[in-house]
Design an enzyme around this catalytic site. Structure first.
Site, PDB file in Angstrom:
ATOM      1  N   GLU A 174      35.246  53.001  39.196  1.00 48.50           N
ATOM      2  CA  GLU A 174      35.309  52.636  40.624  1.00 48.50           C
ATOM      3  C   GLU A 174      36.261  53.569  41.354  1.00 48.50           C
ATOM      4  O   GLU A 174      35.960  54.062  42.447  1.00 48.50           O
ATOM      5  CB  GLU A 174      35.789  51.196  40.788  1.00 48.50           C
ATOM      6  CG  GLU A 174      34.800  50.151  40.332  1.00 48.50           C
ATOM      7  CD  GLU A 174      35.272  48.734  40.603  1.00 48.50           C
ATOM      8  OE1 GLU A 174      34.427  47.853  40.646  1.00 48.50           O
ATOM      9  OE2 GLU A 174      36.489  48.500  40.760  1.00 48.50           O
ATOM     10  N   GLY A 234      44.513  45.748  44.459  1.00 45.34           N
ATOM     11  CA  GLY A 234      44.525  46.895  45.371  1.00 45.34           C
ATOM     12  C   GLY A 234      44.463  48.242  44.682  1.00 45.34           C
ATOM     13  O   GLY A 234      44.800  49.257  45.292  1.00 45.34           O
ATOM     14  N   HIS A 246      31.227  47.404  44.022  1.00 43.89           N
ATOM     15  CA  HIS A 246      30.849  46.220  43.232  1.00 43.89           C
ATOM     16  C   HIS A 246      30.798  46.619  41.756  1.00 43.89           C
ATOM     17  O   HIS A 246      30.229  47.658  41.410  1.00 43.89           O
ATOM     18  CB  HIS A 246      29.481  45.703  43.701  1.00 43.89           C
ATOM     19  CG  HIS A 246      29.050  44.468  42.985  1.00 43.89           C
ATOM     20  ND1 HIS A 246      29.562  43.217  43.279  1.00 43.89           N
ATOM     21  CD2 HIS A 246      28.175  44.287  41.966  1.00 43.89           C
ATOM     22  CE1 HIS A 246      29.012  42.319  42.481  1.00 43.89           C
ATOM     23  NE2 HIS A 246      28.161  42.945  41.672  1.00 43.89           N
ATOM     24  N   VAL A 302      24.053  39.844  50.419  1.00 40.86           N
ATOM     25  CA  VAL A 302      25.261  40.126  49.625  1.00 40.86           C
ATOM     26  C   VAL A 302      24.951  41.094  48.484  1.00 40.86           C
ATOM     27  O   VAL A 302      23.970  40.929  47.759  1.00 40.86           O
ATOM     28  CB  VAL A 302      25.831  38.807  49.047  1.00 40.86           C
ATOM     29  CG1 VAL A 302      27.011  39.085  48.119  1.00 40.86           C
ATOM     30  CG2 VAL A 302      26.255  37.876  50.174  1.00 40.86           C
ATOM     31  N   ASP A 303      25.811  42.106  48.340  1.00 40.85           N
ATOM     32  CA  ASP A 303      25.694  43.106  47.282  1.00 40.85           C
ATOM     33  C   ASP A 303      24.333  43.818  47.293  1.00 40.85           C
ATOM     34  O   ASP A 303      23.766  44.148  46.239  1.00 40.85           O
ATOM     35  CB  ASP A 303      25.992  42.501  45.898  1.00 40.85           C
ATOM     36  CG  ASP A 303      27.430  42.031  45.789  1.00 40.85           C
ATOM     37  OD1 ASP A 303      28.311  42.639  46.422  1.00 40.85           O
ATOM     38  OD2 ASP A 303      27.682  41.042  45.078  1.00 40.85           O
ATOM     39  N   ASN A 352      31.091  49.020  50.421  1.00 39.36           N
ATOM     40  CA  ASN A 352      31.585  48.037  49.443  1.00 39.36           C
ATOM     41  C   ASN A 352      31.528  48.644  48.048  1.00 39.36           C
ATOM     42  O   ASN A 352      30.687  49.484  47.763  1.00 39.36           O
ATOM     43  CB  ASN A 352      30.706  46.781  49.489  1.00 39.36           C
ATOM     44  CG  ASN A 352      31.212  45.687  48.562  1.00 39.36           C
ATOM     45  OD1 ASN A 352      32.411  45.418  48.499  1.00 39.36           O
ATOM     46  ND2 ASN A 352      30.315  45.060  47.816  1.00 39.36           N
ATOM     47  N   ARG A 365      35.551  38.162  49.806  1.00 38.03           N
ATOM     48  CA  ARG A 365      34.955  37.212  50.748  1.00 38.03           C
ATOM     49  C   ARG A 365      33.585  37.741  51.180  1.00 38.03           C
ATOM     50  O   ARG A 365      33.414  38.962  51.297  1.00 38.03           O
ATOM     51  CB  ARG A 365      35.820  37.073  52.019  1.00 38.03           C
ATOM     52  CG  ARG A 365      37.268  36.852  51.813  1.00 38.03           C
ATOM     53  CD  ARG A 365      37.623  35.452  51.400  1.00 38.03           C
ATOM     54  NE  ARG A 365      37.045  34.424  52.253  1.00 38.03           N
ATOM     55  CZ  ARG A 365      37.013  33.117  51.915  1.00 38.03           C
ATOM     56  NH1 ARG A 365      37.479  32.732  50.746  1.00 38.03           N
ATOM     57  NH2 ARG A 365      36.493  32.226  52.728  1.00 38.03           N
ATOM     58  N   ILE A 366      32.679  36.814  51.423  1.00 41.32           N
ATOM     59  CA  ILE A 366      31.390  37.218  51.983  1.00 41.32           C
ATOM     60  C   ILE A 366      31.613  37.579  53.452  1.00 41.32           C
ATOM     61  O   ILE A 366      32.310  36.851  54.172  1.00 41.32           O
ATOM     62  CB  ILE A 366      30.369  36.069  51.851  1.00 41.32           C
ATOM     63  CG1 ILE A 366      30.008  35.883  50.379  1.00 41.32           C
ATOM     64  CG2 ILE A 366      29.122  36.333  52.688  1.00 41.32           C
ATOM     65  CD1 ILE A 366      29.131  34.687  50.105  1.00 41.32           C
TER      66      ILE A 366
HETATM   67  C1  GRF Z   1      37.073  45.588  41.695  1.00 38.66           C
HETATM   68  O1  GRF Z   1      36.618  45.598  40.388  1.00 38.66           O
HETATM   69  C2  GRF Z   1      35.934  45.363  42.643  1.00 38.66           C
HETATM   70  O2  GRF Z   1      34.745  45.909  42.221  1.00 38.66           O
HETATM   71  C3  GRF Z   1      35.847  43.877  42.680  1.00 38.66           C
HETATM   72  O3  GRF Z   1      37.181  43.439  42.656  1.00 38.66           O
HETATM   73  C4  GRF Z   1      37.969  44.392  41.949  1.00 38.66           C
HETATM   74  C5  GRF Z   1      39.146  44.731  42.803  1.00 38.66           C
HETATM   75  O4  GRF Z   1      40.140  45.431  42.105  1.00 38.66           O
HETATM   76  N1  GRF Z   1      35.095  43.416  43.830  1.00 38.66           N
HETATM   77  P1  GRF Z   1      41.379  46.064  42.876  1.00 38.66           P
HETATM   78  O5  GRF Z   1      41.959  44.979  43.763  1.00 38.66           O
HETATM   79  O6  GRF Z   1      40.902  47.221  43.671  1.00 38.66           O
HETATM   80  O7  GRF Z   1      42.359  46.479  41.820  1.00 38.66           O
END
Ligand code: GRF
Length: 192
Positions: free
Chosen positions: A168, A6, A103, A138-139, A101, A85-86
């Site tokens: 991110e 999270g 990624h 997806v993605d 999303n 999850r998809i």
């Molecule tokens: C992130 O790197 C995201 O891109 C991937 O899962 C990770 C989640 O990290 N899909 P967090 O739960 O936000 O710390």
């Protein structure tokens, strides 16, 4: 929506609380009862709803429940902030142009599971992360923001993942702002 630690969820909350994002995080949805995201929501005072995928053998059914939770808030945008999850048309169709999303790769490279491992295995010298709108592939879906990081010699999965994740946390709030701006443009409403 979060499945794991999270940290992206918390970065979004912090961006709203005294950060650059003029928005409010009103509802978290998790699919794992013991995930870190759930504990963070409690500490941050944000409503958290568990929709355990193990109780919904059909993906579509899980997504219907999630869409109903958000419809009851209600929310303008939904962010898959580490959702493992998809998702199906039951959710995508409920939030067209409103589902974001994040990624951990420079899409369209390394879609799907373990994008960091895929990048290391491919031997690329540049990787990163992508925030995009969700469509049925997806993605894929329109890219909102990307950030690039170097892959350094001696990097392992943990060190590269951490470098990407720092980016991110930086780009996700901007992706939310851009998604909102797109909606304002489409509806002809002036952006705040
Ligand atoms: C992130 O790197 C995201 O891109 C991937 O899962 C990770 C989640 O990290 N899909 P967090 O739960 O936000 O710390």
């Amino acid at each position: 929506m979060a499945s794991g630690h999270g940290s992206n969820f918390e970065a979004l909350v912090q961006a709203c609380r005294g950060g650059p994002l003029r928005a409010e995080v009103v509802q978290l949805v998790v699919n794992n009862p013991s995930c870190g995201a759930r504990q963070r929501a409690e500490r941050l005072g944000i409503a958290c709803r568990l929709h355990d995928h193990r109780h919904h053998p059909q993906r579509q059914e899980l997504d219907q429940q999630i869409a109903a939770t958000f419809a009851a808030c209600p929310v303008d945008l939904v962010v898959m902030a580490g959702w493992m999850r998809i998702v199906t048309p039951a959710l995508i169709g409920a939030y067209p142009g409103r589902l974001v999303n994040i990624h951990p790769s420079l899409l369209p490279s390394f879609r799907g599971l373990d994008a960091v491992g895929q990048a290391l295995a491919a031997g690329v010298t540049l990787s990163g992360c992508t925030a995009h709108l969700v469509e049925e592939v997806v993605d894929a879906g329109p890219i909102l923001v990307q950030a690039a990081v170097p892959v350094l010699s001696g990097d392992d999965h943990g060190s590269l993942a951490a470098r990407i994740q720092a980016q991110e946390h930086r780009i996700l709030p901007y992706a939310v702002a851009l998604a909102a701006l797109r909606l304002d443009r489409e509806s002809g409403t002036p952006a705040p």
